[in-house]
Design an enzyme around this catalytic site. Structure first.
Site, short mmCIF file in Angstrom:
data_model
loop_
_atom_site.label_atom_id
_atom_site.label_comp_id
_atom_site.label_asym_id
_atom_site.label_seq_id
_atom_site.Cartn_x
_atom_site.Cartn_y
_atom_site.Cartn_z
N ASN A 80 0.81 -1.23 0.00
CA ASN A 80 0.00 0.00 0.00
C ASN A 80 0.84 1.28 0.00
O ASN A 80 0.44 2.29 -0.56
CB ASN A 80 -0.91 -0.03 1.25
CG ASN A 80 -1.48 1.32 1.58
OD1 ASN A 80 -2.42 1.79 0.94
ND2 ASN A 80 -0.90 1.98 2.60
N TYR A 144 4.27 9.77 -11.01
CA TYR A 144 3.39 8.97 -10.14
C TYR A 144 2.58 7.99 -11.01
O TYR A 144 2.50 6.80 -10.70
CB TYR A 144 2.47 9.91 -9.36
CG TYR A 144 1.42 9.22 -8.51
CD1 TYR A 144 1.78 8.59 -7.33
CD2 TYR A 144 0.08 9.21 -8.88
CE1 TYR A 144 0.82 7.95 -6.54
CE2 TYR A 144 -0.88 8.59 -8.11
CZ TYR A 144 -0.50 7.96 -6.94
OH TYR A 144 -1.45 7.33 -6.16
N ALA A 145 1.99 8.50 -12.09
CA ALA A 145 1.17 7.65 -12.97
C ALA A 145 2.01 6.51 -13.55
O ALA A 145 1.56 5.36 -13.61
CB ALA A 145 0.55 8.49 -14.08
N SER A 147 4.67 5.16 -12.27
CA SER A 147 5.00 4.17 -11.24
C SER A 147 3.81 3.26 -10.98
O SER A 147 3.96 2.04 -10.81
CB SER A 147 5.47 4.87 -9.95
OG SER A 147 4.41 5.57 -9.30
N LYS A 148 2.59 3.81 -10.99
CA LYS A 148 1.40 2.99 -10.73
C LYS A 148 1.05 2.11 -11.94
O LYS A 148 0.56 0.99 -11.78
CB LYS A 148 0.21 3.89 -10.37
CG LYS A 148 0.38 4.60 -9.02
CD LYS A 148 0.48 3.60 -7.87
CE LYS A 148 0.44 4.27 -6.52
NZ LYS A 148 0.54 3.31 -5.40
N1 LIG Z 1 -5.70 9.08 -1.48
C1 LIG Z 1 -5.92 8.98 -2.78
O1 LIG Z 1 -6.62 9.82 -3.38
C2 LIG Z 1 -5.36 7.81 -3.56
C3 LIG Z 1 -5.84 7.60 -4.86
C4 LIG Z 1 -5.32 6.54 -5.60
C5 LIG Z 1 -4.37 5.70 -5.05
N2 LIG Z 1 -3.91 5.94 -3.78
C6 LIG Z 1 -2.91 5.03 -3.26
O2 LIG Z 1 -3.32 4.52 -2.01
C7 LIG Z 1 -2.17 4.15 -1.24
C8 LIG Z 1 -2.27 4.73 0.16
O3 LIG Z 1 -2.25 6.15 0.06
P1 LIG Z 1 -3.00 7.11 1.08
O4 LIG Z 1 -3.90 7.95 0.27
O5 LIG Z 1 -3.52 6.34 2.22
O6 LIG Z 1 -1.78 8.07 1.50
P2 LIG Z 1 -1.04 8.36 2.90
O7 LIG Z 1 -2.06 8.60 3.95
O8 LIG Z 1 -0.04 9.39 2.60
O9 LIG Z 1 -0.34 6.96 3.19
C9 LIG Z 1 0.81 6.57 2.45
C10 LIG Z 1 1.62 5.67 3.35
O10 LIG Z 1 2.80 5.27 2.64
C11 LIG Z 1 3.90 5.49 3.50
N3 LIG Z 1 5.14 5.70 2.78
C12 LIG Z 1 5.48 6.67 1.90
N4 LIG Z 1 6.73 6.53 1.51
C13 LIG Z 1 7.24 5.46 2.15
C14 LIG Z 1 8.51 4.82 2.19
N5 LIG Z 1 9.56 5.26 1.48
N6 LIG Z 1 8.65 3.72 2.97
C15 LIG Z 1 7.63 3.26 3.72
N7 LIG Z 1 6.42 3.83 3.75
C16 LIG Z 1 6.23 4.92 2.98
C17 LIG Z 1 3.52 6.75 4.27
O11 LIG Z 1 4.37 6.90 5.40
P3 LIG Z 1 4.61 8.37 6.07
O12 LIG Z 1 3.37 8.62 6.89
O13 LIG Z 1 5.83 8.14 6.87
O14 LIG Z 1 4.77 9.34 4.94
C18 LIG Z 1 2.09 6.38 4.62
O15 LIG Z 1 2.05 5.49 5.69
C19 LIG Z 1 -0.96 4.64 -2.03
O16 LIG Z 1 -0.42 3.56 -2.78
C20 LIG Z 1 -1.55 5.68 -2.98
O17 LIG Z 1 -0.79 5.85 -4.13
C21 LIG Z 1 -4.39 6.98 -3.03
#
Ligand SMILES: NC(=O)c1ccc[n+]([C@@H]2O[C@H](COP(=O)([O-])OP(=O)(O)OC[C@H]3O[C@@H](n4cnc5c(N)ncnc54)[C@H](OP(=O)(O)O)[C@@H]3O)[C@@H](O)[C@H]2O)c1
Length: 241
Positions: A80, A144-145, A147-148
């Site tokens: 995630n 970002y796109a 990478s996904k």
């Molecule tokens: N929210 C959206 O609109 C959305 C839409 C599409 C896809 N997503 C995907 O959903 C997933 C979760 O995102 P979220 O929205 O829940 O965002 P988030 O709240 O920012 O959570 C991201 C998590 O990834 C961790 N992370 C980032 N870089 C890291 C690293 N180098 N090593 C270990 N952990 C790391 C962050 O840790 P820190 O707290 O330490 O930064 C955080 O725990 C991601 O894959 C994101 O791309 C989100």
């Protein structure tokens, strides 16, 4: 009966946190991993789950994380963790390329590679969290796109490669979701408000998802024993437009 084990990377925040909580409520033995000791230990304490410190950009950390499941095996791996930032392509540095691809793409793939013995032991499943951005472009988000898009692509290949071992590989692709990632995009408050209005106008359900609504689908996918090689969009209807 022994509890099923699940690892949620980036489990201290947003979708990962909600997913860890739901797995815990369903009786799984949950570990969350993250890069910041304080944040991960605080979240693990709040959820009553196990913490592990591992940066997705560090191959050594991922090896150590996987080693901790070598004996027990692993039933569910949720890849995630990710970073997101809006950067116009003209401003992207080689370091930006490295960060996006190492954390969002190489990290999940390396973790799966290291975790294979533990997953084989349990005939486990892998859920990779991608994004609908792969099919619905967004300006200033090319790295970002990309990478996904790589995550979707490797997941389908791995689904075929690992099926003979009984390991399922799938993707959950969220649309816009209300999480702390929105504050990490590098936008001012006004820019963020404008992006939110613009996004909401394109969503048939007319609102962002809550992290719990993405978690529901991740847990459902973990328990869907005949699904592999699939990408499940969770986007309030965007892909139907
Ligand atoms: N929210 C959206 O609109 C959305 C839409 C599409 C896809 N997503 C995907 O959903 C997933 C979760 O995102 P979220 O929205 O829940 O965002 P988030 O709240 O920012 O959570 C991201 C998590 O990834 C961790 N992370 C980032 N870089 C890291 C690293 N180098 N090593 C270990 N952990 C790391 C962050 O840790 P820190 O707290 O330490 O930064 C955080 O725990 C991601 O894959 C994101 O791309 C989100």
């Amino acid at each position: 009966m022994t509890k099923k084990t699940v690892l949620v990377t980036g489990g201290n925040s947003g979708i990962g946190f909600a997913t860890a909580r739901l797995f815990h409520e369903r009786g799984y033995n949950v570990t969350i991993s993250g890069r910041d000791r304080e944040r991960i230990e605080q979240a693990a304490g709040a959820l009553s789950v196990n913490p592990f410190i591992a940066d997705m950009g560090s191959p050594e950390d991922l090896k150590n994380l996987a080693s901790s499941f070598r004996e027990t095996g692993l039933d569910v791996l949720v890849n995630n963790a990710a970073i997101a930032q809006f950067i116009p392509l003209a401003a992207c540095t080689p370091q930006d390329y490295d960060s996006f691809f190492n954390i969002n793409l190489r990290g999940p793939l390396l973790l799966i590679q290291e975790m294979l013995p533990a997953l084989e032991k349990k005939r486990g499943c892998i859920i990779n969290v991608s994004s609908i951005i792969v099919n619905n472009g967004l300006p200033n988000a090319a790295l970002y796109a990309a990478s996904k898009g790589g995550v979707d692509a490797f997941s389908k290949s791995l689904a075929l490669e690992l099926a003979p071992k009984g390991i399922r590989v799938n993707v959950v692709a969220p649309g816009a979701t209300e999480t702390p990632i929105l504050d990490k995009l590098g936008l001012t408050a006004d820019q963020l408000a404008a992006v939110k209005r613009q996004q909401e106008a394109m969503i048939p359900l007319q609102r962002f998802a809550r992290p719990e609504e993405i978690a529901q689908v991740i847990v459902a996918q973990a328990e869907a024993s005949y699904v592999t090689g699939a990408v499940w969009n969770v986007d309030g209807g965007v892909n139907a437009t």
